[in-house]
Design a protein around this motif. Structure first.
Motif, short mmCIF file in Angstrom:
data_model
loop_
_atom_site.label_atom_id
_atom_site.label_comp_id
_atom_site.label_asym_id
_atom_site.label_seq_id
_atom_site.Cartn_x
_atom_site.Cartn_y
_atom_site.Cartn_z
N THR A 89 9.50 20.96 33.12
CA THR A 89 10.89 21.12 33.47
C THR A 89 11.36 19.85 34.07
N CYS A 90 12.61 19.74 34.34
CA CYS A 90 13.07 18.36 34.77
C CYS A 90 12.57 18.10 36.14
N ARG A 123 15.86 10.47 34.84
CA ARG A 123 16.31 11.02 33.36
C ARG A 123 15.62 10.28 32.28
N ALA A 146 12.35 12.09 31.48
CA ALA A 146 12.52 13.09 30.79
C ALA A 146 13.00 13.00 29.36
N LEU A 148 14.45 20.73 28.22
CA LEU A 148 14.66 19.93 29.07
C LEU A 148 16.27 19.27 28.97
N CYS A 204 17.58 16.43 30.94
CA CYS A 204 17.88 16.56 32.26
C CYS A 204 18.96 15.70 33.14
N LEU A 255 19.26 14.62 36.86
CA LEU A 255 18.51 13.43 37.27
C LEU A 255 19.16 12.08 37.20
#
Length: 83
Positions: A46-47, A53, A56, A70, A79, A82
């Motif tokens: 998950t984020c 970011r 991710a 994501l 994400c 982020l």
């Protein structure tokens, strides 16, 4: 005839073992997901598992079907919450 039957059974068993090993060896079983990816070798991420970011996004870009969670809005950016 008996020898031929044993040979066929042995070859079949070896082929089956090879298929099982190749399917189970493609990922770390501790990261297999449940739910929509049930039965696949997609890691559960998950984020919250990423510090940035960019991290991710790199994971998402590496396998968009595995990491589709994501990208919540489907715009190709992972994400977005982020930094």
């Amino acid at each position: 005839m008996k020898h031929k039957k044993i040979t066929i059974i042995s070859i079949s068993a070896l082929m089956l073992a090879g298929i099982i090993i190749s399917c189970s060896d493609s990922g770390d079983s501790s990261e297999i997901t449940s739910g929509s990816n049930l039965g696949s070798n997609c890691p559960t991420k998950t984020c919250g598992d990423f510090a940035t970011r960019a991290q991710a996004q790199a994971a998402y870009n590496s396998n968009k079907s595995c990491y589709k969670n994501l990208d919540a809005d489907g715009d190709g950016i992972a994400c977005e919450s982020l930094k």
